[in-house]
Design an enzyme around this catalytic site. Structure first.
Site, mmCIF file in Angstrom:
data_model
loop_
_atom_site.group_PDB
_atom_site.id
_atom_site.type_symbol
_atom_site.label_atom_id
_atom_site.label_comp_id
_atom_site.label_asym_id
_atom_site.label_seq_id
_atom_site.Cartn_x
_atom_site.Cartn_y
_atom_site.Cartn_z
ATOM 1 N N GLU A 45 -6.159 55.575 27.418
ATOM 2 C CA GLU A 45 -7.234 56.518 27.123
ATOM 3 C C GLU A 45 -8.411 56.276 28.067
ATOM 4 O O GLU A 45 -8.808 55.132 28.298
ATOM 5 C CB GLU A 45 -7.667 56.339 25.672
ATOM 6 C CG GLU A 45 -8.757 57.267 25.199
ATOM 7 C CD GLU A 45 -9.089 57.079 23.727
ATOM 8 O OE1 GLU A 45 -9.752 57.956 23.149
ATOM 9 O OE2 GLU A 45 -8.679 56.041 23.153
ATOM 10 N N LYS A 114 -8.629 65.675 23.029
ATOM 11 C CA LYS A 114 -8.359 64.887 21.834
ATOM 12 C C LYS A 114 -8.694 65.719 20.595
ATOM 13 O O LYS A 114 -9.756 66.348 20.523
ATOM 14 C CB LYS A 114 -9.184 63.598 21.866
ATOM 15 C CG LYS A 114 -8.778 62.548 20.855
ATOM 16 C CD LYS A 114 -9.506 61.226 21.126
ATOM 17 C CE LYS A 114 -9.064 60.112 20.191
ATOM 18 N NZ LYS A 114 -9.742 58.827 20.502
ATOM 19 N N CYS A 175 -4.739 57.918 21.163
ATOM 20 C CA CYS A 175 -5.227 56.808 20.342
ATOM 21 C C CYS A 175 -5.360 57.125 18.856
ATOM 22 O O CYS A 175 -4.395 57.049 18.109
ATOM 23 C CB CYS A 175 -6.547 56.299 20.907
ATOM 24 S SG CYS A 175 -6.988 54.637 20.292
ATOM 25 N N SER A 362 -21.686 20.032 20.182
ATOM 26 C CA SER A 362 -22.231 19.138 19.159
ATOM 27 C C SER A 362 -21.202 18.186 18.582
ATOM 28 O O SER A 362 -21.562 17.220 17.913
ATOM 29 C CB SER A 362 -22.818 19.971 18.014
ATOM 30 O OG SER A 362 -21.782 20.617 17.293
#
Length: 719
Positions: A45, A114, A175, A362
């Site tokens: 896409e 789309k 999609c 850390s």
């Protein structure tokens, strides 16, 4: 006669607004598909622009440059003899659409907009595009001059249509249309379309791939057909990692699958040979499909006369075997944590111009997880080089500041880490020997360039400055020494914020100190998704960084990941044995003095466990619970607690969440990995100034507690 079609899909590592680079990768994918015998190629896409252009999609230049790329594709000759399907934004009659552009030879066959836009979670497509609603209408699109000058073609069809070639038919979707309830492919199947294609821009989050593959397989399992899925792969400029996994499915069976996480190449072409007669056979046997197909409204069809998708019946076809079903490959969630953020970090690093990473280490679970992910990245890079990836080797040399004629090749992951990964234990008198040692040993395991510094001189200077302004009698004290909560918190925050300043100072200077060329180091953050939700972090401390690979991952998952990463390489772990001691230690910020009777721990500070935080996060975001709904749900889950205790916990969470929500506005950009992320930029849009008393909601909870305490069905519950 057997109809064998060789078809191709691909994973492309595109980059938003990088038209030159995107064009190169598209061309390469088409060339590779053609070399492997494919007659049809589908791409991701919006592959021409990159998916994450966001408000650049509002700029006329973006549409113009997209057409210029299409013109370059056609002029280069790569589309000759093929049907090529590319994704790009199109401006039609002053309305912008997210489109597929189908090109056959030098002719633009169709612009297919789309139909259903992605507008939830991380997606805001309707901000830039409009969904195509005139599904029964095929309009004519006036092509721009840059196309007319090359092809002579002045118009092309715009809308939804089926492409008819001489020996089959195909249709495309984009999609989100795969994920919708009424997906277009249903109608296409009932219209006899045999090949379905989907160009996607789908991002990774933990445990998602199984859902996606189930939908892809389901698209053709009931009604038969061939489904090609293409996706972007990598970080194209934002918080998301697009996780590829391009694949080909036939009658519900997977016959080809690309990688989900990869650093080896920016272009991965997946080719399959499919027997279209198997589609016919599958459908003929489904009586109900025939009944529904006979009643289905027809879709407009565009015929490509003279174009064949299937090979002719010659000796090569006789000896060609269709692609056979394969086992679906799905990574374990701990592998996903090791691979996804590592690939995202590398894309970010190589494209940013920085010369490496700097991490305040850390010795705790979060910073150790970030370190392990960088170590995983170095392992992936070395494997890619060993497999012969020239592009990866060139990127490594550039990041390391090597000259253009350099012959440098990393010998192993630890040696590479020593060049690009810098860690620093920033201790104070409140730090323990255990965390200092864990930090040192882990850095050695990974191969990082490690520093161990003491910040007390800087912290003391800040306190002296405060006393100079307000007087010695106002010197703040920790709670264990008789100080107030205000003093205690202020002294902790000073230590945390000084670490951020030191981190950026060192990140800028270390390349200079080490005689390296290139930009500064990227500072890595290491606050997990649960701490962000609770607000258990100091604003502008070490949680403030350039990027954060674990900011979307829960503490529960991170602890499991550390156990995974501690396993030897032979057992598919990362080989960092020192992480075992990290998993065994209780999480602590080490910002308060350690005494014989007091040791600071995270869960005690937060007033809740990390497991409880995961519950709160999932219910708040995924189940969309406010305080009352969350109380009702947790009352049914936490049956070991009284209603009053559950109510107190829910109230405390919402009070702390609302007090600290403002911290999300400055949250470091993080890899998106969890659906309950509190990330404020676009995923979790909520106020950052709350009435923290939640008077109406909390009063409703109190009413429910009083009511339920006296119901007979709950007489056995603890009260």
């Amino acid at each position: 006669m057997t109809r064998l079609a060789t078809i191709a899909t691909c994973n492309l590592n595109q980059w938003a607004m990088d038209f030159q680079g995107n064009l190169k990768r598209i061309q390469q994918s088409i060339v590779e598909a053609k070399e492997k015998g494919a007659r049809y190629r589908v791409g991701p896409e919006l592959e021409i622009t990159g998916y994450s252009c966001e408000d650049h999609f509002l700029e006329p230049d973006t549409f113009q440059h997209s057409w210029e790329v299409v013109a370059e594709l056609i002029a280069s000759g790569v589309t000759e003899g093929m049907l090529v399907d590319v994704g790009l934004p199109i401006l039609h009659r002053s309305v912008s659409y997210n489109c597929r552009c189908l090109i056959c030879d030098r002719h633009i066959v169709l612009l297919r907009p789309k139909l259903f836009l992605a507008d939830d979670g991380n997606y805001r497509e309707s901000r830039w595009f409009r969904a195509w609603k005139r599904r029964s209408v095929l309009e004519q699109y006036k092509l721009p001059e840059v196309i007319v000058n090359i092809t002579g073609q002045t118009t092309c069809p715009f809308g939804e249509a089926v492409i008819e070639v001489e020996d089959t038919s195909l249709a495309v979707e984009t999609c989100e249309e795969l994920f919708t309830v009424d997906s277009p492919h249903i109608k296409y199947v009932l219209n006899g379309v045999e090949i379905l294609a989907n160009g996607s821009g789908s991002h990774h989050h933990l445990r998602k791939l199984d859902q996606r593959l189930s939908l892809i397989r389901g698209a053709t399992s009931k009604g038969g057909g061939v489904y090609l899925y293409s996706n972007q792969l990598g970080c194209d400029g934002g918080r998301l990692y697009f996780d590829g996994c391009a694949c080909i499915c036939v009658n519900g069976e997977l016959v080809a699958q690309g990688s989900q996480f990869s650093l080896e190449t920016e272009v991965e072409v997946i080719v399959g040979v499919v027997d279209l007669d198997e589609v016919t056979s599958h459908r003929v046997a489904l009586a109900s499909l025939g009944v529904q197909a006979a009643e289905m409204e027809d879709i407009t069809r565009i015929t490509l006369a003279g174009f064949y998708l299937c090979s002719s019946l010659d000796n090569s076809v006789v000896n060609t075997v269709p692609s056979q079903p394969i086992q679906v490959r799905i990574h374990h969630p701990m592998e996903e944590i090791a691979l996804g953020p590592a690939c995202w970090l590398w894309d970010y690093l190589r494209r940013s111009g920085a010369s490496g990473f700097f991490l305040p280490l850390s010795g705790g679970a979060d910073s150790s997880s970030t370190a392990a992910i960088v170590g995983s990245m170095c392992q992936l890079l070395c494997r890619a080089v060993q497999k012969g990836s020239i592009s990866v080797l060139e990127d490594i040399r550039r990041v390391c500041g090597e000259p253009h004629d350099s012959k440098y090749v990393p010998t192993d992951a630890r040696e590479l880490a020593s060049r690009i990964f810098h860690t620093c234990f920033m201790g104070t008198k409140n730090s323990s020997k255990d965390t200092r040692e864990r930090s040192k040993v882990l850095a050695k395991d990974i191969g990082a360039y490690h520093l161990d510094i003491h910040l007390d001189i800087v912290v003391d200077a800040m306190v002296k400055l405060f006393c100079l302004v307000f007087g010695e009698d106002k010197e703040p004290r920790f709670k264990v020494y008789g100080g107030s909560e205000t003093e205690n918190l202020a002294l902790q925050n000073i230590q945390a914020r000084i670490r951020m300043v030191i981190a950026y100072f060192f990140a800028q200077m270390l390349p200079f100190i080490r005689g390296r060329k290139g930009g500064a180091l990227l500072v890595l953050g290491s606050a997990n998704v649960d701490e962000g939700l609770r607000g258990y972090l100091t604003k502008y401390d070490c949680s403030s960084a350039d990027i954060n690979p674990i900011g979307g991952i829960s503490k529960v998952d991170l602890k499991a990941f550390l156990s995974f990463a501690a396993k030897p390489l032979e057992e598919n772990g990362l080989g960092y044995a020192s992480l075992k001691s990290v998993t065994e230690a209780p999480p602590t910020a080490e910002l308060e003095p350690i005494t014989a009777s007091y040791t600071q721990t995270d869960e005690a500070d937060m007033g809740m466990t990390y497991e409880e935080l995961t519950w709160y996060g999932r219910l708040r975001k995924l189940s969309r619970c406010g305080p009352v709904s969350m109380f009702c749900k947790l009352s049914k889950v936490w049956k070991h607690l009284s209603y009053t205790q559950v109510a107190d916990k829910v109230k405390f969470f919402f009070r702390m969440y609302s007090i600290n929500r403002h911290k999300m506005t400055t949250l470091t950009p993080s890899y998106h990995a969890e659906n309950y992320s509190p990330e404020d930029n676009r995923y979790d849009l909520r106020p950052f100034l709350y009435n923290i008393r939640w008077q109406w909601q909390f009063s409703k909870i109190d009413q429910l507690v009083q009511k339920w305490q006296f119901t007979q069905s709950n007489t056995n519950r603890k009260e």
